[in-house]
Scaffold this motif. Structure first.
Motif, PDB file in Angstrom:
ATOM      1  N   GLY A  33       0.851  -1.189   0.000  1.00 24.23           N
ATOM      2  CA  GLY A  33       0.000   0.000   0.000  1.00 24.23           C
ATOM      3  C   GLY A  33       0.884   1.235   0.000  1.00 24.23           C
ATOM      4  N   VAL A  34       0.699   2.091  -0.987  1.00 23.71           N
ATOM      5  CA  VAL A  34       1.504   3.314  -1.077  1.00 23.71           C
ATOM      6  C   VAL A  34       0.764   4.432  -0.359  1.00 23.71           C
ATOM      7  N   THR A  35       1.395   4.981   0.681  1.00 24.37           N
ATOM      8  CA  THR A  35       0.666   5.833   1.622  1.00 24.37           C
ATOM      9  C   THR A  35       1.086   7.295   1.593  1.00 24.37           C
ATOM     10  N   LYS A  36       1.797   7.728   0.544  1.00 28.65           N
ATOM     11  CA  LYS A  36       2.179   9.154   0.507  1.00 28.65           C
ATOM     12  C   LYS A  36       0.907  10.014   0.557  1.00 28.65           C
ATOM     13  N   THR A  37       0.943  11.019   1.394  1.00 28.58           N
ATOM     14  CA  THR A  37      -0.158  11.978   1.639  1.00 28.58           C
ATOM     15  C   THR A  37      -1.398  11.358   2.308  1.00 28.58           C
ATOM     16  N   GLU A  56       6.505   4.421   1.236  1.00 37.42           N
ATOM     17  CA  GLU A  56       6.468   5.882   1.394  1.00 37.42           C
ATOM     18  C   GLU A  56       7.530   6.523   0.515  1.00 37.42           C
ATOM     19  N   ASN A  57       7.232   7.745   0.053  1.00 37.48           N
ATOM     20  CA  ASN A  57       8.153   8.471  -0.824  1.00 37.48           C
ATOM     21  C   ASN A  57       8.969   9.525  -0.091  1.00 37.48           C
ATOM     22  N   TYR A  58       8.572   9.851   1.141  1.00 33.60           N
ATOM     23  CA  TYR A  58       9.261  10.917   1.867  1.00 33.60           C
ATOM     24  C   TYR A  58       9.672  10.403   3.241  1.00 33.60           C
ATOM     25  N   PHE A  78      11.009   2.177   1.363  1.00 37.28           N
ATOM     26  CA  PHE A  78      11.145   3.512   0.795  1.00 37.28           C
ATOM     27  C   PHE A  78      11.107   3.417  -0.727  1.00 37.28           C
ATOM     28  N   ILE A  79      10.263   4.243  -1.366  1.00 40.75           N
ATOM     29  CA  ILE A  79      10.093   4.142  -2.821  1.00 40.75           C
ATOM     30  C   ILE A  79      10.285   5.486  -3.525  1.00 40.75           C
ATOM     31  N   GLY A  80      10.746   6.504  -2.797  1.00 44.75           N
ATOM     32  CA  GLY A  80      10.879   7.837  -3.404  1.00 44.75           C
ATOM     33  C   GLY A  80      12.312   8.165  -3.766  1.00 44.75           C
ATOM     34  N   LEU A 160      14.879  -5.479  -8.737  1.00 43.60           N
ATOM     35  CA  LEU A 160      14.699  -4.218  -9.452  1.00 43.60           C
ATOM     36  C   LEU A 160      13.345  -3.593  -9.156  1.00 43.60           C
ATOM     37  N   MET A 161      13.319  -2.266  -9.228  1.00 44.00           N
ATOM     38  CA  MET A 161      12.070  -1.515  -9.128  1.00 44.00           C
ATOM     39  C   MET A 161      11.954  -0.642 -10.363  1.00 44.00           C
ATOM     40  N   ALA A 162      10.741  -0.517 -10.896  1.00 47.47           N
ATOM     41  CA  ALA A 162      10.563   0.342 -12.063  1.00 47.47           C
ATOM     42  C   ALA A 162       9.243   1.087 -12.012  1.00 47.47           C
ATOM     43  N   LEU A 163       9.275   2.252 -12.591  1.00 47.32           N
ATOM     44  CA  LEU A 163       8.124   3.141 -12.709  1.00 47.32           C
ATOM     45  C   LEU A 163       8.044   3.512 -14.190  1.00 47.32           C
ATOM     46  N   PRO A 164       7.487   2.651 -15.016  1.00 47.61           N
ATOM     47  CA  PRO A 164       7.513   2.894 -16.469  1.00 47.61           C
ATOM     48  C   PRO A 164       6.657   4.097 -16.864  1.00 47.61           C
ATOM     49  N   GLY A 203       4.312  -2.148 -11.280  1.00 47.45           N
ATOM     50  CA  GLY A 203       2.853  -2.156 -11.360  1.00 47.45           C
ATOM     51  C   GLY A 203       2.260  -1.259 -10.294  1.00 47.45           C
ATOM     52  N   MET A 204       1.342  -0.366 -10.724  1.00 44.33           N
ATOM     53  CA  MET A 204       0.657   0.558  -9.820  1.00 44.33           C
ATOM     54  C   MET A 204      -0.842   0.386 -10.054  1.00 44.33           C
ATOM     55  N   SER A 205      -1.649   1.309  -9.501  1.00 39.64           N
ATOM     56  CA  SER A 205      -3.104   1.108  -9.511  1.00 39.64           C
ATOM     57  C   SER A 205      -3.666   0.754 -10.888  1.00 39.64           C
ATOM     58  N   HIS A 206      -3.212   1.421 -11.929  1.00 44.24           N
ATOM     59  CA  HIS A 206      -3.868   1.267 -13.224  1.00 44.24           C
ATOM     60  C   HIS A 206      -3.249   0.164 -14.088  1.00 44.24           C
ATOM     61  N   VAL A 219       3.622  -5.415  -6.095  1.00 47.03           N
ATOM     62  CA  VAL A 219       2.954  -4.306  -6.778  1.00 47.03           C
ATOM     63  C   VAL A 219       2.724  -3.181  -5.772  1.00 47.03           C
ATOM     64  N   ARG A 220       2.886  -1.940  -6.246  1.00 46.78           N
ATOM     65  CA  ARG A 220       2.806  -0.762  -5.368  1.00 46.78           C
ATOM     66  C   ARG A 220       1.521  -0.006  -5.682  1.00 46.78           C
ATOM     67  N   VAL A 221       0.537  -0.117  -4.807  1.00 49.01           N
ATOM     68  CA  VAL A 221      -0.799   0.378  -5.117  1.00 49.01           C
ATOM     69  C   VAL A 221      -1.230   1.455  -4.119  1.00 49.01           C
ATOM     70  N   GLY A 222      -1.488   2.648  -4.638  1.00 47.33           N
ATOM     71  CA  GLY A 222      -1.950   3.761  -3.807  1.00 47.33           C
ATOM     72  C   GLY A 222      -3.421   4.040  -4.028  1.00 47.33           C
ATOM     73  N   THR A 223      -3.716   4.703  -5.155  1.00 49.43           N
ATOM     74  CA  THR A 223      -5.063   5.192  -5.435  1.00 49.43           C
ATOM     75  C   THR A 223      -6.140   4.116  -5.358  1.00 49.43           C
ATOM     76  N   ALA A 224      -5.881   2.931  -5.856  1.00 46.25           N
ATOM     77  CA  ALA A 224      -6.911   1.888  -5.887  1.00 46.25           C
ATOM     78  C   ALA A 224      -7.267   1.390  -4.479  1.00 46.25           C
ATOM     79  N   GLU A 228      -8.188   8.857  -4.494  1.00 48.78           N
ATOM     80  CA  GLU A 228      -7.341   9.901  -5.073  1.00 48.78           C
ATOM     81  C   GLU A 228      -6.584  10.638  -3.978  1.00 48.78           C
ATOM     82  N   ARG A 229      -5.330  10.959  -4.268  1.00 44.57           N
ATOM     83  CA  ARG A 229      -4.515  11.694  -3.293  1.00 44.57           C
ATOM     84  C   ARG A 229      -4.768  13.184  -3.398  1.00 44.57           C
ATOM     85  N   ALA A 230      -4.651  13.857  -2.247  1.00 42.47           N
ATOM     86  CA  ALA A 230      -4.618  15.322  -2.275  1.00 42.47           C
ATOM     87  C   ALA A 230      -3.346  15.724  -3.008  1.00 42.47           C
TER      88      ALA A 230
HETATM   89  C1  LIG Z   1       2.637   7.028  -5.826  1.00 43.23           C
HETATM   90  C2  LIG Z   1       3.430   5.866  -6.237  1.00 43.23           C
HETATM   91  C3  LIG Z   1       2.833   4.608  -6.477  1.00 43.23           C
HETATM   92  C4  LIG Z   1       1.336   4.353  -6.403  1.00 43.23           C
HETATM   93  O1  LIG Z   1       0.662   4.977  -7.428  1.00 43.23           O
HETATM   94  P1  LIG Z   1      -0.926   4.754  -7.673  1.00 43.23           P
HETATM   95  O2  LIG Z   1      -1.111   5.086  -9.093  1.00 43.23           O
HETATM   96  O3  LIG Z   1      -1.619   5.685  -6.739  1.00 43.23           O
HETATM   97  O4  LIG Z   1      -1.213   3.341  -7.354  1.00 43.23           O
HETATM   98  C5  LIG Z   1       3.666   3.549  -6.803  1.00 43.23           C
HETATM   99  N1  LIG Z   1       4.999   3.698  -6.893  1.00 43.23           N
HETATM  100  C6  LIG Z   1       5.613   4.876  -6.673  1.00 43.23           C
HETATM  101  C7  LIG Z   1       7.091   4.963  -6.787  1.00 43.23           C
HETATM  102  C8  LIG Z   1       4.846   5.987  -6.349  1.00 43.23           C
HETATM  103  O5  LIG Z   1       5.465   7.166  -6.148  1.00 43.23           O
END
Ligand SMILES: *Cc1c(COP(=O)(O)O)cnc(C)c1O
Length: 233
Positions: A33-37, A56-58, A78-80, A160-164, A203-206, A219-224, A228-230
């Motif tokens: 669960g990605v919990t930033k904000t 968390e990113n911060y 830590f993912i930021g 490895l970690m990726a944010l494509p 992999g993220m929410s979408h 998988v790193r899932v925030g919004t789902a 929605e984040r502020a």
């Molecule tokens: C915010 C974030 C996510 C989660 O994104 P969602 O689209 O909300 O699921 C995953 N990975 C990283 C590195 C992020 O910063």
């Protein structure tokens, strides 16, 4: 609005379906669960519904939440973007740093981890789309960073970690996920301990279903989960 518990159930069902399609055992894919904000009350709801891994990113934000939640059996990654002057705090706060993307950071994490007698699990973050706006080592320079990181005793590279690149259509992201998996396979061929090099955080929410089909182990899932984040100021 759906509750966090319902959101979590829906995400887990989608994960299980993706595993079935790919012929994978669902226990081989972790949900973060990605919990930033996200405020602690909402995080607590997710923990009560069984979530155990948070990202968390911060550093500062995470430290406050770790203290407020006071849940010893929850794991924080830590993912930021990590600045070298935050490494000491990061080592104190997290069980894994997923965003190691440069030699200087690897060296500083190694130093800080050894000074407290730890060996910190890390992932190398790859900038698989070669986007100038994103952190991460290029696929081209990955081997060099890997070789440097493997010589440091205070850190242990687990994968490895990726944010494509973002795309409305998750299918468009599939080739990037596949490239990350292939990069991990290539590293395993040169690793002294390939059995320790197994994690693919992608992999993220979408797009997490496509990521699972392409081999994601986390998988790193925030919004789902949290909605929605502020927007950050
Ligand atoms: C915010 C974030 C996510 C989660 O994104 P969602 O689209 O909300 O699921 C995953 N990975 C990283 C590195 C992020 O910063």
């Amino acid at each position: 609005m759906a509750s966090i518990r319902e959101n979590l159930m829906a995400v887990r069902e989608r994960m299980a379906a993706a595993c079935r399609r790919a012929g994978r055992d669902p226990s081989t894919v972790q949900l973060m669960g990605v919990t930033k904000t996200v405020p602690v009350e909402r995080i607590r709801e997710a923990l009560e519904a069984g979530l155990r891994l948070l990202g968390e990113n911060y550093v500062q934000e995470a430290r406050q939440k770790v203290e407020l939640l006071n849940e010893p059996d929850v794991t924080w990654h830590f993912i930021g973007h990590l600045q070298t002057n935050k490494c000491r705090q990061a080592v104190e706060t997290f069980q894994c740093i997923q965003s190691v993307d440069r030699e200087k950071l690897a060296v500083e994490l190694d130093r800080r981890s050894r000074s407290v007698g730890r060996r910190m699990p890390v992932l190398l973050q790859v900038n698989v789309g070669d986007e100038t706006t994103k952190a991460g080592v290029s696929l081209e320079n990955l081997e060099t960073l890997f070789d440097v990181a493997c010589r440091l005793e205070g850190i242990e590279v687990r994968g490895l970690m990726a944010l494509p690149p973002y795309s409305e259509d998750p299918e468009a992201v599939r080739p990037h996920f596949r490239a990350v998996r292939q990069a991990l396979e290539a590293l395993r061929l040169r690793a002294a301990h390939p059995e320790r090099l197994t994690e693919l955080s992608m992999g993220m929410s979408h797009d997490f279903e496509v990521a699972i089909e392409e081999g994601a182990t986390l998988v790193r899932v925030g919004t789902a989960i949290f909605g929605e984040r502020a927007k950050r100021a």
